[in-house]
Design a protein around this motif. Structure first.
Motif, short mmCIF file in Angstrom:
data_model
loop_
_atom_site.label_atom_id
_atom_site.label_comp_id
_atom_site.label_asym_id
_atom_site.label_seq_id
_atom_site.Cartn_x
_atom_site.Cartn_y
_atom_site.Cartn_z
N SER A 37 0.81 -1.22 0.00
CA SER A 37 0.00 0.00 0.00
C SER A 37 0.85 1.27 0.00
O SER A 37 0.67 2.17 0.82
CB SER A 37 -0.94 0.00 1.21
OG SER A 37 -1.97 0.96 1.03
N GLY A 38 1.80 1.30 -0.95
CA GLY A 38 2.60 2.51 -1.14
C GLY A 38 3.91 2.54 -0.39
O GLY A 38 4.62 3.55 -0.43
N GLN A 39 4.26 1.45 0.30
CA GLN A 39 5.53 1.38 1.04
C GLN A 39 6.27 0.10 0.66
O GLN A 39 6.38 -0.84 1.43
CB GLN A 39 5.27 1.44 2.55
CG GLN A 39 4.63 2.75 2.98
CD GLN A 39 4.34 2.80 4.47
OE1 GLN A 39 3.88 1.82 5.05
NE2 GLN A 39 4.60 3.93 5.09
N PRO A 40 6.82 0.07 -0.57
CA PRO A 40 7.41 -1.17 -1.10
C PRO A 40 8.63 -1.65 -0.32
O PRO A 40 9.42 -0.85 0.20
CB PRO A 40 7.80 -0.79 -2.53
CG PRO A 40 6.95 0.39 -2.87
CD PRO A 40 6.80 1.14 -1.58
N LEU A 41 8.78 -2.97 -0.28
CA LEU A 41 9.97 -3.58 0.30
C LEU A 41 10.29 -4.86 -0.46
O LEU A 41 9.40 -5.50 -1.03
CB LEU A 41 9.77 -3.88 1.79
CG LEU A 41 8.80 -5.00 2.18
CD1 LEU A 41 9.55 -6.30 2.48
CD2 LEU A 41 7.95 -4.61 3.38
#
Length: 447
Positions: A37-41
Protein backbone atom coordinates in the motif's frame (compact mmCIF):
# COMPACT_ATOMS: atom_id res chain seq x y z
CA UNK A 1 13.81 -12.45 18.86
CA UNK A 2 15.70 -9.14 18.68
CA UNK A 3 17.27 -7.88 15.48
CA UNK A 4 21.08 -7.74 15.23
CA UNK A 5 22.76 -4.36 14.81
CA UNK A 6 21.49 -3.05 11.47
CA UNK A 7 23.23 -0.74 9.02
CA UNK A 8 21.27 1.30 6.47
CA UNK A 9 22.34 2.86 3.18
CA UNK A 10 20.70 4.12 -0.01
CA UNK A 11 21.89 1.77 -2.78
CA UNK A 12 19.71 2.38 -5.82
CA UNK A 13 17.79 5.22 -7.43
CA UNK A 14 14.12 5.41 -6.44
CA UNK A 15 13.11 5.10 -10.12
CA UNK A 16 14.53 1.59 -10.42
CA UNK A 17 11.55 -0.76 -10.82
CA UNK A 18 11.08 -3.54 -8.24
CA UNK A 19 11.14 -6.12 -11.04
CA UNK A 20 14.68 -5.05 -12.00
CA UNK A 21 15.93 -5.66 -8.48
CA UNK A 22 14.04 -8.96 -8.29
CA UNK A 23 15.68 -10.05 -11.55
CA UNK A 24 19.06 -9.19 -10.08
CA UNK A 25 18.15 -11.49 -7.16
CA UNK A 26 17.31 -14.39 -9.51
CA UNK A 27 20.39 -16.32 -8.39
CA UNK A 28 19.55 -15.91 -4.72
CA UNK A 29 17.73 -18.75 -2.89
CA UNK A 30 14.49 -16.74 -2.50
CA UNK A 31 13.05 -13.23 -2.72
CA UNK A 32 9.81 -11.54 -1.66
CA UNK A 33 8.40 -8.18 -2.79
CA UNK A 34 5.45 -6.41 -1.16
CA UNK A 35 3.97 -3.23 -2.61
CA UNK A 36 2.44 -2.80 0.84
CA UNK A 37 0.00 0.00 0.00
CA UNK A 38 2.60 2.51 -1.14
CA UNK A 39 5.53 1.38 1.04
CA UNK A 40 7.41 -1.17 -1.10
CA UNK A 41 9.97 -3.58 0.30
CA UNK A 42 12.06 -6.44 -1.09
CA UNK A 43 13.21 -9.08 1.41
CA UNK A 44 15.97 -11.59 0.63
CA UNK A 45 18.61 -13.76 2.32
CA UNK A 46 16.38 -14.73 5.23
CA UNK A 47 18.02 -15.46 8.57
CA UNK A 48 15.87 -18.61 8.56
CA UNK A 49 12.79 -19.75 6.68
CA UNK A 50 10.07 -22.38 6.61
CA UNK A 51 8.54 -24.05 3.53
CA UNK A 52 5.54 -26.38 3.52
CA UNK A 53 5.04 -28.68 0.53
CA UNK A 54 3.09 -31.95 0.35
CA UNK A 55 2.24 -31.47 4.04
CA UNK A 56 5.94 -31.63 4.96
CA UNK A 57 7.30 -28.61 6.83
CA UNK A 58 11.01 -27.91 6.34
CA UNK A 59 13.10 -25.43 8.30
CA UNK A 60 16.09 -23.80 6.59
CA UNK A 61 18.74 -22.26 8.85
CA UNK A 62 21.46 -19.99 7.48
CA UNK A 63 24.97 -21.43 7.32
CA UNK A 64 26.57 -18.87 4.99
CA UNK A 65 25.69 -15.75 3.05
CA UNK A 66 23.56 -17.71 0.54
CA UNK A 67 23.79 -21.19 2.09
CA UNK A 68 21.15 -22.95 4.20
CA UNK A 69 20.88 -26.26 6.03
CA UNK A 70 17.51 -28.03 5.83
CA UNK A 71 15.79 -30.15 8.45
CA UNK A 72 12.25 -31.37 9.05
CA UNK A 73 10.23 -29.17 11.36
CA UNK A 74 7.21 -29.90 13.51
CA UNK A 75 6.03 -26.35 14.14
CA UNK A 76 5.90 -22.98 12.46
CA UNK A 77 7.96 -20.22 14.10
CA UNK A 78 6.52 -18.31 17.02
CA UNK A 79 6.08 -14.58 16.61
CA UNK A 80 6.72 -14.19 20.31
CA UNK A 81 4.77 -13.67 23.48
CA UNK A 82 4.33 -10.61 25.62
CA UNK A 83 4.43 -8.44 22.49
CA UNK A 84 4.70 -4.69 22.95
CA UNK A 85 1.90 -2.37 21.81
CA UNK A 86 3.50 -1.91 18.40
CA UNK A 87 5.05 0.85 16.33
CA UNK A 88 2.97 3.48 14.57
CA UNK A 89 4.94 3.61 11.31
CA UNK A 90 2.97 1.04 9.31
CA UNK A 91 6.27 -0.11 7.81
CA UNK A 92 8.26 -3.32 7.81
CA UNK A 93 11.12 -3.05 10.29
CA UNK A 94 12.51 -6.58 10.26
CA UNK A 95 10.52 -9.70 11.03
CA UNK A 96 8.58 -12.34 9.11
CA UNK A 97 7.57 -12.10 5.43
CA UNK A 98 5.88 -14.71 3.26
CA UNK A 99 2.63 -16.25 2.09
CA UNK A 100 0.08 -18.74 3.38
CA UNK A 101 -2.01 -20.60 0.82
CA UNK A 102 -5.76 -21.09 0.82
CA UNK A 103 -5.05 -24.84 0.92
CA UNK A 104 -3.08 -24.53 4.16
CA UNK A 105 -5.59 -22.20 5.81
CA UNK A 106 -8.56 -24.41 4.91
CA UNK A 107 -6.72 -27.61 5.89
CA UNK A 108 -6.60 -26.39 9.51
CA UNK A 109 -10.40 -26.74 9.60
CA UNK A 110 -11.45 -29.29 6.95
CA UNK A 111 -10.01 -32.15 4.91
CA UNK A 112 -9.44 -31.08 1.31
CA UNK A 113 -7.40 -31.56 -1.86
CA UNK A 114 -4.10 -29.66 -1.92
CA UNK A 115 -2.13 -28.37 -4.89
CA UNK A 116 1.23 -30.03 -5.51
CA UNK A 117 3.39 -26.97 -4.88
CA UNK A 118 4.62 -24.97 -1.88
CA UNK A 119 1.65 -24.04 0.29
CA UNK A 120 3.52 -21.83 2.76
CA UNK A 121 6.72 -19.80 2.87
CA UNK A 122 7.64 -17.81 5.94
CA UNK A 123 11.07 -16.22 6.36
CA UNK A 124 12.58 -14.18 9.19
CA UNK A 125 14.35 -11.28 7.53
CA UNK A 126 16.79 -8.69 8.81
CA UNK A 127 18.08 -8.06 5.26
CA UNK A 128 15.78 -6.11 2.95
CA UNK A 129 15.48 -3.14 0.62
CA UNK A 130 12.97 -0.45 1.49
CA UNK A 131 11.73 2.11 -1.04
CA UNK A 132 12.12 5.69 0.21
CA UNK A 133 11.89 9.10 -1.46
CA UNK A 134 15.70 9.12 -1.53
CA UNK A 135 15.92 5.70 -3.21
CA UNK A 136 16.05 2.00 -2.32
CA UNK A 137 17.60 1.71 1.15
CA UNK A 138 19.39 -1.47 2.18
CA UNK A 139 18.80 -2.67 5.75
CA UNK A 140 21.29 -5.37 6.70
CA UNK A 141 23.16 -6.80 9.71
CA UNK A 142 26.36 -4.80 10.19
CA UNK A 143 28.68 -7.80 9.94
CA UNK A 144 27.32 -8.74 6.48
CA UNK A 145 26.77 -5.25 5.10
CA UNK A 146 29.87 -4.79 2.92
CA UNK A 147 29.55 -8.25 1.36
CA UNK A 148 25.83 -7.92 0.64
CA UNK A 149 26.21 -4.41 -0.75
CA UNK A 150 28.95 -5.58 -3.13
CA UNK A 151 26.86 -8.60 -4.16
CA UNK A 152 23.79 -6.47 -4.88
CA UNK A 153 25.71 -3.88 -6.88
CA UNK A 154 27.42 -6.59 -8.92
CA UNK A 155 24.10 -8.36 -9.57
CA UNK A 156 22.51 -5.10 -10.78
CA UNK A 157 25.46 -4.28 -13.05
CA UNK A 158 25.41 -7.74 -14.61
CA UNK A 159 21.64 -7.89 -14.92
CA UNK A 160 20.44 -9.99 -17.85
CA UNK A 161 17.48 -8.15 -19.39
CA UNK A 162 16.50 -11.02 -21.70
CA UNK A 163 13.00 -12.41 -21.07
CA UNK A 164 12.46 -16.16 -20.82
CA UNK A 165 8.76 -16.47 -20.00
CA UNK A 166 6.55 -18.06 -22.67
CA UNK A 167 3.15 -19.74 -22.69
CA UNK A 168 3.23 -23.01 -24.61
CA UNK A 169 -0.54 -22.79 -25.20
CA UNK A 170 -3.16 -20.11 -24.47
CA UNK A 171 -4.25 -19.67 -20.87
CA UNK A 172 -7.93 -20.64 -20.90
CA UNK A 173 -10.70 -21.59 -18.48
CA UNK A 174 -10.50 -25.17 -17.22
CA UNK A 175 -14.32 -25.22 -17.11
CA UNK A 176 -16.59 -24.75 -20.11
CA UNK A 177 -19.58 -22.57 -19.28
CA UNK A 178 -21.84 -25.61 -18.94
CA UNK A 179 -19.64 -26.97 -16.14
CA UNK A 180 -19.71 -23.61 -14.36
CA UNK A 181 -23.51 -23.60 -14.71
CA UNK A 182 -23.72 -27.10 -13.19
CA UNK A 183 -21.61 -26.02 -10.19
CA UNK A 184 -23.69 -22.85 -9.85
CA UNK A 185 -26.90 -24.88 -9.80
CA UNK A 186 -25.50 -27.22 -7.16
CA UNK A 187 -24.69 -24.19 -4.98
CA UNK A 188 -28.32 -23.08 -5.36
CA UNK A 189 -29.48 -26.52 -4.21
CA UNK A 190 -27.23 -26.35 -1.14
CA UNK A 191 -28.60 -22.90 -0.30
CA UNK A 192 -32.21 -24.12 -0.66
CA UNK A 193 -31.39 -27.11 1.57
CA UNK A 194 -30.07 -24.77 4.26
CA UNK A 195 -26.42 -25.88 4.05
CA UNK A 196 -25.18 -22.35 3.38
CA UNK A 197 -26.18 -18.75 2.64
CA UNK A 198 -23.35 -17.88 0.26
CA UNK A 199 -20.57 -19.72 -1.56
CA UNK A 200 -17.59 -18.06 -3.23
CA UNK A 201 -17.50 -20.15 -6.41
CA UNK A 202 -14.33 -19.73 -8.47
CA UNK A 203 -12.83 -21.21 -11.61
CA UNK A 204 -9.27 -21.78 -12.78
CA UNK A 205 -7.55 -20.52 -15.93
CA UNK A 206 -4.37 -22.44 -16.70
CA UNK A 207 -1.67 -23.08 -19.29
CA UNK A 208 1.71 -24.78 -19.70
CA UNK A 209 4.58 -22.29 -19.58
CA UNK A 210 8.37 -22.01 -19.55
CA UNK A 211 10.64 -19.41 -18.04
CA UNK A 212 10.33 -16.85 -15.25
CA UNK A 213 6.89 -15.47 -14.42
CA UNK A 214 8.76 -12.44 -13.06
CA UNK A 215 9.22 -11.27 -16.67
CA UNK A 216 5.53 -10.36 -16.73
CA UNK A 217 5.38 -8.62 -13.35
CA UNK A 218 5.91 -4.98 -14.23
CA UNK A 219 3.25 -5.01 -16.95
CA UNK A 220 0.75 -6.69 -14.61
CA UNK A 221 1.40 -4.19 -11.82
CA UNK A 222 0.96 -1.27 -14.23
CA UNK A 223 -2.25 -2.85 -15.57
CA UNK A 224 -3.89 -3.34 -12.17
CA UNK A 225 -2.28 -0.63 -10.00
CA UNK A 226 -3.30 -2.74 -7.00
CA UNK A 227 -2.40 -1.59 -3.46
CA UNK A 228 -1.57 -5.08 -2.15
CA UNK A 229 0.45 -6.47 -5.06
CA UNK A 230 3.63 -8.48 -4.59
CA UNK A 231 5.90 -11.27 -5.78
CA UNK A 232 7.48 -14.31 -4.17
CA UNK A 233 9.94 -16.85 -5.51
CA UNK A 234 11.16 -19.98 -3.79
CA UNK A 235 12.91 -22.65 -5.90
CA UNK A 236 10.69 -23.36 -8.94
CA UNK A 237 7.58 -21.74 -7.47
CA UNK A 238 6.58 -18.14 -8.27
CA UNK A 239 3.63 -16.15 -6.97
CA UNK A 240 2.65 -12.85 -8.61
CA UNK A 241 0.03 -10.84 -6.72
CA UNK A 242 -2.07 -8.05 -8.22
CA UNK A 243 -4.42 -8.00 -5.24
CA UNK A 244 -6.67 -5.03 -4.38
CA UNK A 245 -7.89 -6.63 -1.14
CA UNK A 246 -6.60 -6.25 2.41
CA UNK A 247 -7.21 -9.20 4.70
CA UNK A 248 -5.91 -7.85 8.03
CA UNK A 249 -3.82 -4.87 9.10
CA UNK A 250 -2.27 -5.38 12.53
CA UNK A 251 -1.77 -1.84 13.78
CA UNK A 252 -0.35 -0.14 16.87
CA UNK A 253 -2.04 -0.66 20.24
CA UNK A 254 -3.24 -4.11 19.05
CA UNK A 255 -5.81 -2.61 16.68
CA UNK A 256 -6.80 -4.82 13.72
CA UNK A 257 -8.55 -3.76 10.51
CA UNK A 258 -10.10 -5.94 7.80
CA UNK A 259 -11.64 -4.69 4.54
CA UNK A 260 -13.73 -7.37 2.81
CA UNK A 261 -14.60 -6.92 -0.87
CA UNK A 262 -17.98 -8.19 -2.03
CA UNK A 263 -19.65 -6.67 -5.08
CA UNK A 264 -18.08 -5.92 -8.47
CA UNK A 265 -18.96 -3.95 -11.59
CA UNK A 266 -16.75 -3.30 -14.66
CA UNK A 267 -15.01 -0.01 -15.45
CA UNK A 268 -15.64 1.79 -18.77
CA UNK A 269 -13.52 4.29 -20.68
CA UNK A 270 -16.60 6.45 -21.26
CA UNK A 271 -17.07 8.57 -18.09
CA UNK A 272 -20.87 8.46 -18.26
CA UNK A 273 -20.99 4.66 -18.62
CA UNK A 274 -18.37 4.29 -15.89
CA UNK A 275 -20.35 6.44 -13.46
CA UNK A 276 -23.53 4.50 -14.27
CA UNK A 277 -21.70 1.23 -13.53
CA UNK A 278 -20.42 2.62 -10.22
CA UNK A 279 -23.88 3.87 -9.24
CA UNK A 280 -25.48 0.53 -10.16
CA UNK A 281 -23.09 -1.22 -7.78
CA UNK A 282 -23.68 1.35 -5.05
CA UNK A 283 -27.45 0.81 -5.25
CA UNK A 284 -27.42 -2.97 -5.76
CA UNK A 285 -29.45 -4.66 -3.02
CA UNK A 286 -28.04 -8.05 -4.04
CA UNK A 287 -24.43 -6.89 -3.63
CA UNK A 288 -25.24 -5.16 -0.35
CA UNK A 289 -26.79 -8.40 0.91
CA UNK A 290 -23.65 -10.37 -0.10
CA UNK A 291 -21.40 -7.77 1.48
CA UNK A 292 -23.22 -7.65 4.79
CA UNK A 293 -23.19 -11.47 5.04
CA UNK A 294 -19.38 -11.40 4.89
CA UNK A 295 -19.17 -8.41 7.24
CA UNK A 296 -21.25 -10.37 9.78
CA UNK A 297 -19.04 -13.44 9.29
CA UNK A 298 -15.86 -11.40 9.85
CA UNK A 299 -17.32 -9.58 12.85
CA UNK A 300 -18.05 -13.00 14.32
CA UNK A 301 -14.55 -14.30 13.46
CA UNK A 302 -12.84 -11.27 15.00
CA UNK A 303 -14.98 -11.28 18.14
CA UNK A 304 -13.28 -14.52 19.22
CA UNK A 305 -9.95 -12.67 19.53
CA UNK A 306 -11.15 -9.14 20.30
CA UNK A 307 -11.76 -7.26 23.50
CA UNK A 308 -15.44 -7.25 24.37
CA UNK A 309 -17.25 -4.38 22.68
CA UNK A 310 -14.31 -3.40 20.46
CA UNK A 311 -15.61 -4.82 17.15
CA UNK A 312 -16.87 -1.94 14.99
CA UNK A 313 -17.95 -1.40 11.36
CA UNK A 314 -16.83 2.16 10.48
CA UNK A 315 -17.46 1.70 6.74
CA UNK A 316 -20.26 -0.24 5.06
CA UNK A 317 -20.81 -0.54 1.28
CA UNK A 318 -18.10 1.98 0.29
CA UNK A 319 -17.22 1.95 -3.43
CA UNK A 320 -13.52 1.75 -4.38
CA UNK A 321 -12.51 2.03 -8.04
CA UNK A 322 -9.58 0.13 -9.56
CA UNK A 323 -8.22 0.02 -13.10
CA UNK A 324 -10.63 -2.66 -14.38
CA UNK A 325 -13.47 -2.79 -11.85
CA UNK A 326 -15.44 -0.99 -9.15
CA UNK A 327 -15.62 -2.90 -5.84
CA UNK A 328 -17.95 -2.64 -2.85
CA UNK A 329 -15.73 -2.56 0.24
CA UNK A 330 -16.63 -2.50 3.92
CA UNK A 331 -14.36 -2.13 6.95
CA UNK A 332 -14.37 -3.93 10.30
CA UNK A 333 -12.07 -2.96 13.18
CA UNK A 334 -11.33 -4.45 16.58
CA UNK A 335 -8.76 -4.51 19.39
CA UNK A 336 -6.99 -7.80 20.09
CA UNK A 337 -7.12 -9.20 23.60
CA UNK A 338 -3.83 -8.90 25.48
CA UNK A 339 -3.26 -12.67 25.49
CA UNK A 340 -3.84 -13.16 21.72
CA UNK A 341 -0.77 -13.68 19.55
CA UNK A 342 -1.26 -11.86 16.19
CA UNK A 343 0.38 -14.63 14.15
CA UNK A 344 -1.75 -17.34 15.74
CA UNK A 345 -4.82 -15.17 15.14
CA UNK A 346 -3.90 -14.78 11.44
CA UNK A 347 -3.45 -18.52 10.94
CA UNK A 348 -6.73 -19.38 12.62
CA UNK A 349 -8.64 -16.65 10.72
CA UNK A 350 -7.53 -17.91 7.31
CA UNK A 351 -8.99 -18.34 4.74
CA UNK A 352 -10.78 -14.99 4.69
CA UNK A 353 -14.57 -15.00 4.79
CA UNK A 354 -14.85 -12.90 1.61
CA UNK A 355 -13.43 -15.78 -0.45
CA UNK A 356 -15.17 -18.72 1.25
CA UNK A 357 -18.80 -17.97 2.11
CA UNK A 358 -21.13 -18.48 5.05
CA UNK A 359 -21.18 -20.45 7.21
CA UNK A 360 -17.46 -20.72 6.67
CA UNK A 361 -16.64 -24.38 7.36
CA UNK A 362 -19.54 -25.76 5.31
CA UNK A 363 -18.70 -23.25 2.57
CA UNK A 364 -15.12 -24.57 2.36
CA UNK A 365 -16.39 -28.16 2.15
CA UNK A 366 -18.71 -27.24 -0.74
CA UNK A 367 -15.91 -25.35 -2.50
CA UNK A 368 -13.66 -28.41 -2.26
CA UNK A 369 -16.42 -30.60 -3.65
CA UNK A 370 -17.49 -28.39 -6.56
CA UNK A 371 -14.42 -26.56 -7.83
CA UNK A 372 -12.67 -29.77 -8.87
CA UNK A 373 -9.12 -28.50 -8.35
CA UNK A 374 -7.26 -27.17 -5.32
CA UNK A 375 -6.80 -23.38 -5.24
CA UNK A 376 -3.19 -23.43 -4.06
CA UNK A 377 -2.01 -19.92 -3.15
CA UNK A 378 -5.11 -18.28 -4.66
CA UNK A 379 -7.33 -16.80 -1.93
CA UNK A 380 -4.59 -17.31 0.63
CA UNK A 381 -2.62 -14.39 2.05
CA UNK A 382 0.72 -12.64 1.53
CA UNK A 383 2.29 -10.13 3.88
CA UNK A 384 4.56 -9.45 6.83
CA UNK A 385 4.84 -9.23 10.60
CA UNK A 386 7.26 -7.04 12.50
CA UNK A 387 8.71 -8.54 15.66
CA UNK A 388 6.34 -6.36 17.72
CA UNK A 389 3.25 -7.96 16.14
CA UNK A 390 2.34 -5.13 13.75
CA UNK A 391 2.00 -6.04 10.09
CA UNK A 392 -0.23 -6.32 7.04
CA UNK A 393 -1.62 -9.28 5.08
CA UNK A 394 -3.59 -9.26 1.82
CA UNK A 395 -6.06 -11.64 0.21
CA UNK A 396 -4.44 -13.33 -2.79
CA UNK A 397 -7.03 -12.56 -5.45
CA UNK A 398 -6.03 -11.37 -8.98
CA UNK A 399 -2.92 -13.46 -8.48
CA UNK A 400 -0.94 -15.77 -10.76
CA UNK A 401 0.96 -18.82 -9.57
CA UNK A 402 3.58 -20.78 -11.49
CA UNK A 403 5.02 -24.08 -10.34
CA UNK A 404 7.47 -25.90 -12.59
CA UNK A 405 5.85 -25.67 -16.04
CA UNK A 406 2.25 -24.78 -15.14
CA UNK A 407 0.79 -21.33 -14.69
CA UNK A 408 -2.68 -20.59 -13.33
CA UNK A 409 -4.94 -17.79 -12.18
CA UNK A 410 -8.46 -17.86 -10.81
CA UNK A 411 -11.57 -15.72 -10.63
CA UNK A 412 -15.03 -16.05 -9.12
CA UNK A 413 -17.63 -14.44 -6.93
CA UNK A 414 -20.13 -14.90 -4.15
CA UNK A 415 -23.24 -16.93 -5.03
CA UNK A 416 -26.45 -16.34 -3.09
CA UNK A 417 -30.05 -17.40 -3.69
CA UNK A 418 -30.57 -14.10 -5.59
CA UNK A 419 -27.64 -14.69 -7.98
CA UNK A 420 -28.03 -15.06 -11.74
CA UNK A 421 -25.80 -17.67 -13.38
CA UNK A 422 -24.99 -15.63 -16.52
CA UNK A 423 -24.21 -12.51 -14.48
CA UNK A 424 -21.95 -14.42 -12.07
CA UNK A 425 -20.14 -16.12 -14.96
CA UNK A 426 -19.59 -12.72 -16.57
CA UNK A 427 -18.30 -11.31 -13.27
CA UNK A 428 -15.46 -13.86 -13.37
CA UNK A 429 -14.35 -12.38 -16.68
CA UNK A 430 -14.90 -8.77 -15.56
CA UNK A 431 -12.36 -9.47 -12.83
CA UNK A 432 -9.78 -11.42 -14.79
CA UNK A 433 -10.14 -10.74 -18.53
CA UNK A 434 -7.62 -7.88 -18.68
CA UNK A 435 -5.06 -9.99 -16.81
CA UNK A 436 -5.85 -13.02 -18.97
CA UNK A 437 -5.48 -11.03 -22.18
CA UNK A 438 -2.14 -9.65 -21.02
CA UNK A 439 -0.88 -13.07 -19.96
CA UNK A 440 -1.75 -14.48 -23.37
CA UNK A 441 0.50 -11.93 -25.09
CA UNK A 442 3.35 -14.16 -23.89
CA UNK A 443 2.04 -17.01 -26.05
CA UNK A 444 4.94 -18.76 -27.77
CA UNK A 445 4.63 -18.23 -31.54
CA UNK A 446 4.01 -21.38 -33.54
CA UNK A 447 6.72 -22.60 -35.88
Amino acid sequence: MQNPKIHKKILFNQNIAPSQILKALAGFPHAVYLQNSGQPLIAFLADEYFVLISQQLTHYSKTGLQAYAAEEAEHLPELGSGLPAGNCSGRFQGGFVGFISYDYGASQQISLQQKNQPSLFLGRFSTYLEWTEAGWMLHCPAEDFAEIEALLRSSMQNLNHAESFRLIAPCTARWPKAQYAAAFQQVQEYIKAGDCYQINLTQEFCAPAHGALLDTAEQFWRLTDAPYSGYLRIDDFELLSCSPELFIDFEAERKIVTKPIKGTMPRFSDPVSDEQSKRALQQSEKDQAENVMIVDLLRNDLSVYAETGSVKTPKLFAIESFNQVHHMVSEVTATLKDDVNPFEMLLSALPGGSITGAPKIRAMQIIDELEGAPRGAYCGSMGYFNHDGTGSWNILIRSIQKYQDEVSLWAGGGITIASDCDAEYQECFDKVSAMLNLLNTWRQPED
